[in-house]
Design a protein around this motif. Structure first.
Motif, PDB file in Angstrom:
ATOM      1  N   SER A 131       0.841  -1.209   0.000  1.00 40.79           N
ATOM      2  CA  SER A 131       0.000   0.000   0.000  1.00 40.79           C
ATOM      3  C   SER A 131       0.868   1.247   0.000  1.00 40.79           C
ATOM      4  N   PHE A 132       1.937   1.201   0.771  1.00 40.74           N
ATOM      5  CA  PHE A 132       2.855   2.338   0.854  1.00 40.74           C
ATOM      6  C   PHE A 132       3.513   2.600  -0.503  1.00 40.74           C
TER       7      PHE A 132
ATOM      8  N   LYS B 297       0.446   4.269   7.979  1.00 41.66           N
ATOM      9  CA  LYS B 297      -0.836   4.907   7.696  1.00 41.66           C
ATOM     10  C   LYS B 297      -0.642   6.432   7.631  1.00 41.66           C
ATOM     11  N   GLN B 298       0.138   6.943   8.591  1.00 46.72           N
ATOM     12  CA  GLN B 298       0.451   8.377   8.624  1.00 46.72           C
ATOM     13  C   GLN B 298       1.163   8.800   7.335  1.00 46.72           C
ATOM     14  N   LEU B 299       2.112   7.993   6.924  1.00 45.30           N
ATOM     15  CA  LEU B 299       2.867   8.291   5.703  1.00 45.30           C
ATOM     16  C   LEU B 299       1.937   8.320   4.489  1.00 45.30           C
TER      17      LEU B 299
ATOM     18  N   GLN C 156      -6.138   8.416  -1.751  1.00 44.81           N
ATOM     19  CA  GLN C 156      -7.441   7.925  -1.325  1.00 44.81           C
ATOM     20  C   GLN C 156      -7.315   6.433  -1.077  1.00 44.81           C
ATOM     21  N   LYS C 157      -8.136   5.985  -0.113  1.00 47.27           N
ATOM     22  CA  LYS C 157      -8.014   4.590   0.287  1.00 47.27           C
ATOM     23  C   LYS C 157      -8.536   3.613  -0.745  1.00 47.27           C
ATOM     24  N   THR C 158      -9.473   4.056  -1.563  1.00 50.84           N
ATOM     25  CA  THR C 158     -10.150   3.104  -2.447  1.00 50.84           C
ATOM     26  C   THR C 158      -9.480   2.986  -3.817  1.00 50.84           C
TER      27      THR C 158
END
Lengths: 66, 479
Positions: free
Chosen positions: B417-418, B460-462, B469-471
């Motif tokens: 994700s990162f 998550k902060q990064l 956006q999460k999606t």
């Protein structure tokens, strides 16, 4: 792992168990057909190979790995 | 119940076959292959959004390391995803040389040896709990690893019979009857366990790099396995090894089969398709591969009967293990010839020999032995056999494609994700298996020591900093 967790895992894996069973059946069917199809299959593979077999093999030289 | 992280690292062989003038050497071929990687990621050594690592290794070997996986099916999907990612790069390489007017074809092989006898590897990683007595475990595991090739080898032809067993002198290379062996890799392993992988290849590399909390875990790095094309063979290879590891971790009683000369025994086993040639154990007695594997399988069956199956594929693994041994015992491969690489390959080669190819030295047979390992989805011989129903799948092709984009449910998800978010935002990163950093925010350095964790607050902060956006949809990595 606790029993509930194991059960949960098993439930999640029900779908894959089904796959397993249908694959197993397919498997024996395929084996019965084998003799009939092999010539066609070998012809198909022949058509995909490089013409010069020896050059193809000899030309594959790497430097050592890892 | 013990959880485990698995990983497979695969070195691929690369070649270019010109149809007119103009050869391209392996280094240049690898450079062309990695052009889209460099263009997309500015490096030939990258972690991808699916959590894997794809890179150009020593000796110009394209290499793929799967993301850390917590289930065997995730691992196999990740492993096959590596082939698809490289197939995409291979297509792009092909297009780019055709655009230059060159005529020829690039090939990538997932095998372990070239025509000059250079060997390259497939490395398996198993995470172990630190409390296990490692050196004792390694000693107990080696006889299993040494003989499992009769079930999970990728098969190999030898046009002049078995290669000389000590470093080649050059003189005795061209003698002997053409033959077939279980393993590609057995001829190139020289000792039991050591910290080196390049100069004197061991079965197990004992270098202690857990890529996790070193107080809790260590990583066992097995380097004597063959690269497998067959999903079911990989499932048996990793699945049976995992069961043996569990038995050792639980102090389940296993007989001591310490082998006197491992390198010699490896070669003996690989070149004896009957599984009956005996080799000397450290205690002076003699055993063969079938005796050892029958013993391990009986113990595994008993262990699983007591402890219960720890995942849904355990019954299949035990069954395939048994059928592979029956095939060797009875010299009838029909019970495994769609599930075990060496048997799938041998059946194909023997069909050609039955139709007029001379023997295992025939140039067509040599070509098929190599083309079996071509990763081309449409032209690679294994892939053609699989599409024709001659090689069983365990992973849906759609799930393999998905695994090229998405990480499995482990720490790989955090990393993936990162990487995805940073790549979109055009932000340079520094990433390894444990550490994640945005180069422009060096004060926020995420350290992910738990390989089972799927969330991390710093990361998550990064990602929030990157304004992602999460999606977001997962995107192909090389465009």
């Amino acid at each position: 792992m606790k029993r509930e967790q194991i059960q949960q895992q098993h439930q999640q894996q029900n779908a894959t168990d089904q796959d397993e069973i249908s694959i197993a059946q397919q498997n024996s069917e395929v084996n019965q057909e084998l003799l009939g199809e092999t010539d066609d299959l070998l012809a198909e593979i022949d058509g995909l190979l490089e013409e010069n077999a020896e050059d193809f093999v000899k030309g594959f030289v790497q430097k050592g790995g890892q | 119940m013990k959880k485990r992280i698995f990983g497979i690292e695969t070195e691929f062989g690369i070649t270019y076959v010109p149809s007119s003038l103009g050869p391209i050497g392996p280094e240049e071929a690898a450079r062309i292959l990695f052009k889209p990687v460099v263009e997309s990621w500015r490096s030939t050594n990258v972690f991808l959004p699916n959590g894997s690592r794809l890179y150009l290794d020593v000796g110009s070997h394209p290499e793929y390391a799967t993301a850390e996986s917590a289930t065997l099916r995730d691992l196999i999907a990740q492993d096959k995803a590596g082939e698809l990612l490289f197939a995409d790069l291979l297509n792009q390489a092909q297009d780019s040389i055709e655009a230059e007017g060159k005529e020829g074809t690039f090939y990538l092989f997932k095998n372990n040896v070239d025509s000059a006898g250079n060997s390259f590897g497939s490395h398996e990683n198993y995470m172990l709990e630190r409390r296990v007595e490692f050196s004792k475990l390694v000693r107990s595991l080696i006889p299993f690893l040494m003989t499992r090739q009769i079930m999970v080898g990728a098969g190999k032809t030898h046009p002049h019979g078995p290669e000389a067993w000590r470093p080649l002198t050059g003189q005795d290379k061209k003698h002997g009857t053409p033959s077939f062996s279980f393993s590609q890799r057995a001829d190139y392993i020289w000792e039991d366990a050591s910290t080196a992988t390049t100069r004197s290849r061991p079965l197990i590399n004992t270098r202690d790099e857990p890529h996790a909390d070193p107080n809790q875990y260590r990583r066992m790095h097995v380097i004597n396995g063959d690269s497998n094309m067959s999903e079911t063979t990989t499932l048996l290879k990793i699945g049976a090894t995992d069961i043996i590891l569990r038995m050792l971790e639980d102090h389940f009683p296993l007989e001591n089969f310490e082998i006197k000369d491992t390198a010699n025994a490896l070669r003996t086993v690989s070149h004896d398709l009957t599984g009956t040639t005996r080799f000397e154990l450290a205690d002076g007695s003699y055993k063969n591969a079938l005796e050892l594997q029958r013993n391990y399988l009986r113990a595994a069956q008993k262990y699983i009967a007591d402890a219960g199956a720890h995942h849904a594929d355990v019954p299949y693994i035990l069954d395939l293990w048994n059928r592979a041994l029956i095939a060797v015992e009875t010299q009838d491969i029909s019970g495994i010839d769609t599930e075990i690489d060496w048997a799938i390959k041998k059946k194909l080669l023997d069909s050609y020999i039955a139709r007029g190819a001379k023997d295992y030295a025939d140039s067509r047979i040599q070509q098929l032995d190599l083309a079996y390992h071509s990763i081309d989805p449409d032209r690679g011989v294994f892939n053609v056999l699989q599409k024709a129903g001659r090689a069983r799948r365990v992973i849906d092709p759609g799930a393999v494609e998905k695994a090229t984009l998405q990480p499995p449910e482990t720490r790989a998800k955090i990393r993936g994700s990162f990487i995805q978010a940073a790549h979109r935002a055009g932000e340079p990163t520094t990433v390894d298996w444990v550490h994640l950093r945005l180069n422009n925010k060096p004060q926020l350095n995420a350290v992910c020591k738990d390989p089972f964790a799927t969330e991390d607050s710093t990361v998550k902060q990064l990602i929030d900093l990157l304004g992602a956006q999460k999606t977001q949809e997962w995107m192909p990595p090389f465009i």
